[in-house]
Every structure is written in C-alpha cells, then in structure tokens.
Design a protein around this motif. Structure first.
Motif, PDB file in Angstrom:
ATOM      1  N   SER A 270       0.895  -1.211  -0.056  1.00  0.00           N
ATOM      2  CA  SER A 270      -0.037  -0.026  -0.024  1.00  0.00           C
ATOM      3  C   SER A 270       0.773   1.215   0.006  1.00  0.00           C
ATOM      4  N   VAL A 271       1.951   1.249   0.623  1.00  0.00           N
ATOM      5  CA  VAL A 271       2.778   2.636   0.938  1.00  0.00           C
ATOM      6  C   VAL A 271       3.548   2.665  -0.297  1.00  0.00           C
ATOM      7  N   VAL A 272       4.180   1.834  -0.772  1.00  0.00           N
ATOM      8  CA  VAL A 272       4.781   1.850  -1.809  1.00  0.00           C
ATOM      9  C   VAL A 272       4.247   2.531  -3.170  1.00  0.00           C
ATOM     10  N   TYR A 273       2.997   2.199  -3.510  1.00  0.00           N
ATOM     11  CA  TYR A 273       2.182   2.728  -4.642  1.00  0.00           C
ATOM     12  C   TYR A 273       1.437   3.973  -4.341  1.00  0.00           C
ATOM     13  N   PHE A 274       1.334   4.175  -2.822  1.00  0.00           N
ATOM     14  CA  PHE A 274       0.757   5.495  -2.426  1.00  0.00           C
ATOM     15  C   PHE A 274       1.870   6.647  -2.681  1.00  0.00           C
ATOM     16  N   ALA A 275       3.122   6.389  -2.373  1.00  0.00           N
ATOM     17  CA  ALA A 275       4.292   7.069  -2.408  1.00  0.00           C
ATOM     18  C   ALA A 275       4.713   7.280  -3.845  1.00  0.00           C
ATOM     19  N   ALA A 276       4.522   6.229  -4.868  1.00  0.00           N
ATOM     20  CA  ALA A 276       4.780   6.643  -6.187  1.00  0.00           C
ATOM     21  C   ALA A 276       3.799   7.459  -6.715  1.00  0.00           C
ATOM     22  N   ALA A 277       2.502   7.418  -6.552  1.00  0.00           N
ATOM     23  CA  ALA A 277       1.465   8.309  -6.948  1.00  0.00           C
ATOM     24  C   ALA A 277       1.827   9.860  -6.503  1.00  0.00           C
ATOM     25  N   SER A 278       2.464   9.624  -5.200  1.00  0.00           N
ATOM     26  CA  SER A 278       2.490  10.990  -4.330  1.00  0.00           C
ATOM     27  C   SER A 278       3.616  11.850  -5.321  1.00  0.00           C
ATOM     28  N   VAL A 279       4.769  10.946  -5.446  1.00  0.00           N
ATOM     29  CA  VAL A 279       5.937  11.535  -5.970  1.00  0.00           C
ATOM     30  C   VAL A 279       5.738  11.974  -7.601  1.00  0.00           C
ATOM     31  N   GLU A 280       4.967  11.141  -8.344  1.00  0.00           N
ATOM     32  CA  GLU A 280       4.511  11.459  -9.468  1.00  0.00           C
ATOM     33  C   GLU A 280       3.840  12.838  -9.558  1.00  0.00           C
ATOM     34  N   GLY A 281       2.752  12.985  -8.664  1.00  0.00           N
ATOM     35  CA  GLY A 281       1.936  14.158  -8.600  1.00  0.00           C
ATOM     36  C   GLY A 281       2.980  15.587  -8.102  1.00  0.00           C
ATOM     37  N   GLY A 282       4.250  15.175  -7.575  1.00  0.00           N
ATOM     38  CA  GLY A 282       4.949  16.169  -7.151  1.00  0.00           C
ATOM     39  C   GLY A 282       4.026  17.104  -5.911  1.00  0.00           C
ATOM     40  N   GLY A 283       3.441  16.535  -5.262  1.00  0.00           N
ATOM     41  CA  GLY A 283       2.714  17.377  -3.697  1.00  0.00           C
ATOM     42  C   GLY A 283       3.772  17.728  -2.986  1.00  0.00           C
ATOM     43  N   PRO A 284       3.450  18.692  -2.327  1.00  0.00           N
ATOM     44  CA  PRO A 284       4.312  19.310  -1.093  1.00  0.00           C
ATOM     45  C   PRO A 284       4.740  18.218  -0.121  1.00  0.00           C
ATOM     46  N   MET A 285       4.347  16.983   0.181  1.00  0.00           N
ATOM     47  CA  MET A 285       4.615  16.100   0.997  1.00  0.00           C
ATOM     48  C   MET A 285       5.557  14.976   0.152  1.00  0.00           C
ATOM     49  N   SER A 286       5.565  14.689  -0.960  1.00  0.00           N
ATOM     50  CA  SER A 286       6.140  13.870  -1.804  1.00  0.00           C
ATOM     51  C   SER A 286       7.565  13.501  -1.126  1.00  0.00           C
ATOM     52  N   ALA A 287       8.363  14.195  -1.205  1.00  0.00           N
ATOM     53  CA  ALA A 287       9.652  13.932  -0.792  1.00  0.00           C
ATOM     54  C   ALA A 287       9.524  13.071   0.676  1.00  0.00           C
ATOM     55  N   LEU A 288       8.726  13.458   1.587  1.00  0.00           N
ATOM     56  CA  LEU A 288       8.680  12.860   2.793  1.00  0.00           C
ATOM     57  C   LEU A 288       8.069  11.421   2.549  1.00  0.00           C
ATOM     58  N   HIS A 289       7.140  11.384   1.734  1.00  0.00           N
ATOM     59  CA  HIS A 289       6.366  10.245   1.439  1.00  0.00           C
ATOM     60  C   HIS A 289       7.747   9.132   1.102  1.00  0.00           C
TER      61      HIS A 289
END
Length: 355
Positions: A270-289
C-alpha cells in the motif's frame, strides 16, 4: 489504507508477470547470474517493449509514470532478474529530455547511469568538477550499472555552481566493476579524466530532488517484490517440510512468523504505490512520503529475509535453493541509495517536530 491499482495497471502487472515467468524462470536467471550476463535479459526486456513502460514517449518509452515503474521494479525483483541497467536508466532519463532514445540506448548496450551519489545520499560531498573546456574530472565509487553506461553527471563549475552534463563512456572514462553478493545488480567505480561532456537543459536542484524521491520509491518497490517471493517460498516450504510427522506450518511459532511477514508485505504494498503516486504528482509532502517508504519498506525487507531464512532452516543456506537470491536482493535494497537511518534523518528534518 489499501492502495487500489487501476484496471490498466492491474492488467499490466498480470501480463508482465506472465512474460517474466516465460522468459526468466529460475533456472534461466541462475544461468545469467552465473555467467555475469545481464545483457541478454536487458536486451530481451527492451526488444519486447517492457523497458519503455513508465517512460515518456518522447524519449522512446511507452508512456505511464512512476506507479508503472514501481510495478516493474516489484516484478523484476520477484524474478530476481538483472535490473541494474533498467533502474539506472529510468532514474537518469528525466535529465536528458529527448537527447537520448531510451530504447535504442539500452538495446545497444549503452544504458544511462547517474553520477551523483552526493545528492542522493546526503553528506557524501561533490566529487566531479567541470573545466572551462566542458570536460569533467573526478571519481565516483559504486555507481549503479556503471560498468557499461553513458553517464548523467552532476559536476561543480569553476564559479561554484553545478551543471548537469551528459558524458559518453568512450573517452576519458575508466570503470572498475565491484563484485556484489547480490549478483542480480552491478556497481562500478567510475573515474573521469577530462571526459568530454554536453550540457543538459534541466534544473539541477529540481532534478536531483525528484531523482532522490524516485530512487527511494523504486528501491522500496524492489524490496517489496523480494519480500513477496520470500513469503511464498516460506509458506510453500512450511507445508512440505515435516517434523514429528506433521508439516512445520502447523506449529504456532511458524504461523506467527509467516503472519508477521504477511503484515509487512501488505503494508509495504500500500505505501509503495501511494508514495509512487505522490511523487508522480509532485505534491508538497511527496519527498517525505518517498523517504518514509524507503526507510520502512527496505527495513521490513531485511526482517523478512531473516525470518524466511529461519523458517527454511538448513536448506535455506544452500546454494541450490533459490531463497538466497531474494535474501541477498533484499539486503542490498536496504542500503542502495542510502540506509534506512539516512532516510529517517531526512524524514525527521522535513517534519516540524518541534516548535
């Protein structure tokens, strides 16, 4: 939280898994690893179109994003397939734009690799300098897939700045391969002695920040794939191996150990694919995810490796059993591009933990 793949992503996962089962069964993979032959698999990966999934069409890819790349990393690990050239290339691709066709470069045996451990692993210091003639000087140890690559180098300039440069390995470059316990990946020390280079039109800071996050996610996905495979192997073995006339899987201690691995695997997925989507989206928390997933999943991968080895007993230590392929893969993932401690420190630095 449970991450749900789209229908297209789920179909890709099933199709690519079936392709790997056909092209890279265990006995074939062992042959490649014994011969130190990663090129045969990478060439087939590119020829059949899989290397371009998750890579922009403008550089010879098939389209998609980081979630698709994470799926690829997970499945490559589950087959223990040689993947250093693939990972190094997809990390370096965002810097080159349309300058290099990924499919052609990899098919020709000249994949991309990144010369910048100083920015992916904090505290290592810059190692490369760019002179006034566009030549790069310096040395970088342990470059992923650095033994036969075209390099994206991050070089310091005479005025104290930094530039991204594209360096061919054909002139002014010496590489020395290092032997790893995990034979499915490769690293090499790279020395640049006035290597000619070309400028790349990319923002250095943005590229490195994004590259670090992508590296964290993809190595975590690789660890997830190894974990899944070790869990399957441990469960299968516990049903076959008998003690006192019953399968060892009926023993409470074995059940608890397998259940603990399963919890780690499901949480990691769950967390790997959530983080992948977060980094792809470039949100403010993506680096921390990304930092959190690299620290937590690769640490869980090491726990899984140790538990799976215990569940297998003596046979798990033998060269003939496949467990050691995934055990070594998970152990390398823990330290590739920085150990969990490094990423936990990066995570702590990015959180407002004190007033």
């Amino acid at each position: 939280m449970q991450w749900q793949l789209s229908e297209e992503q789920d179909a890709y996962r099933k199709t690519f898994r079936a392709w790997l089962a056909d092209v890279a069964p265990s006995e074939v993979v062992r042959g490649w690893l014994d011969r130190g032959d990663a090129a045969t698999f990478i060439t087939r990966l590119v020829h059949d179109g899989w290397a371009g999934v998750g890579v922009p069409e403008t550089v010879g890819g098939q389209g998609g994003g980081l979630v698709e790349l994470a799926l690829t990393a997970e499945l490559l690990a589950g087959a223990s397939a040689p993947s250093a050239a693939w990972l190094a290339t997809v990390l370096a691709v965002p810097a080159v734009g349309s300058r290099v066709d990924v499919g052609v470069a990899t098919f020709a045996g000249e994949h991309l690799a990144l010369l910048s451990p100083a920015d992916l692993v904090p505290g290592d210091g810059d190692r490369l300098l760019l002179d006034g003639k566009g030549r790069v000087h310096g040395a970088v140890p342990r470059v992923l897939a650095g033994d036969a690559a075209r390099f994206v180098a991050v070089a310091g300039t005479p005025d104290g700045g930094r530039e991204l440069r594209l360096v061919s390995a054909r002139e002014g470059v010496r590489t020395t391969a290092r032997r790893l316990l995990d034979r499915s990946r490769s690293v090499a020390d790279v020395v640049l002695e006035g290597a000619p280079s070309e400028p790349l039109d990319a923002d250095v800071s943005h590229f490195l920040k994004t590259c670090a996050a992508r590296a964290a996610v993809l190595v975590a996905a690789d660890s997830l794939g190894a974990m899944e495979r070790m869990l399957d192997m441990a469960v299968t073995y516990s049903k076959q191996r008998k003690q006192f006339g019953v399968p060892i899987g009926s023993f409470q201690a074995v059940k608890h150990a397998a259940a603990s691995i399963l919890v780690d695997v499901e949480a990691a997925r769950s967390v790997v694919y959530f983080a992948a989507a977060s980094v792809e989206g470039g949100g403010p928390m993506s680096a921390l995810h990304a930092a959190a997933v690299k620290a937590q999943v690769t640490a869980a991968g090491t726990r899984t490796a140790d538990a799976a080895l215990t569940l297998h007993g003596a046979i798990g230590y033998t060269w003939e059993h496949d467990l050691h392929l995934f055990y070594k893969r998970a152990k390398l993932d823990e330290h590739l591009f920085g150990a969990p401690k490094t990423w936990n420190e990066r995570l702590a630095d990015g959180l407002a933990l004190t007033p």
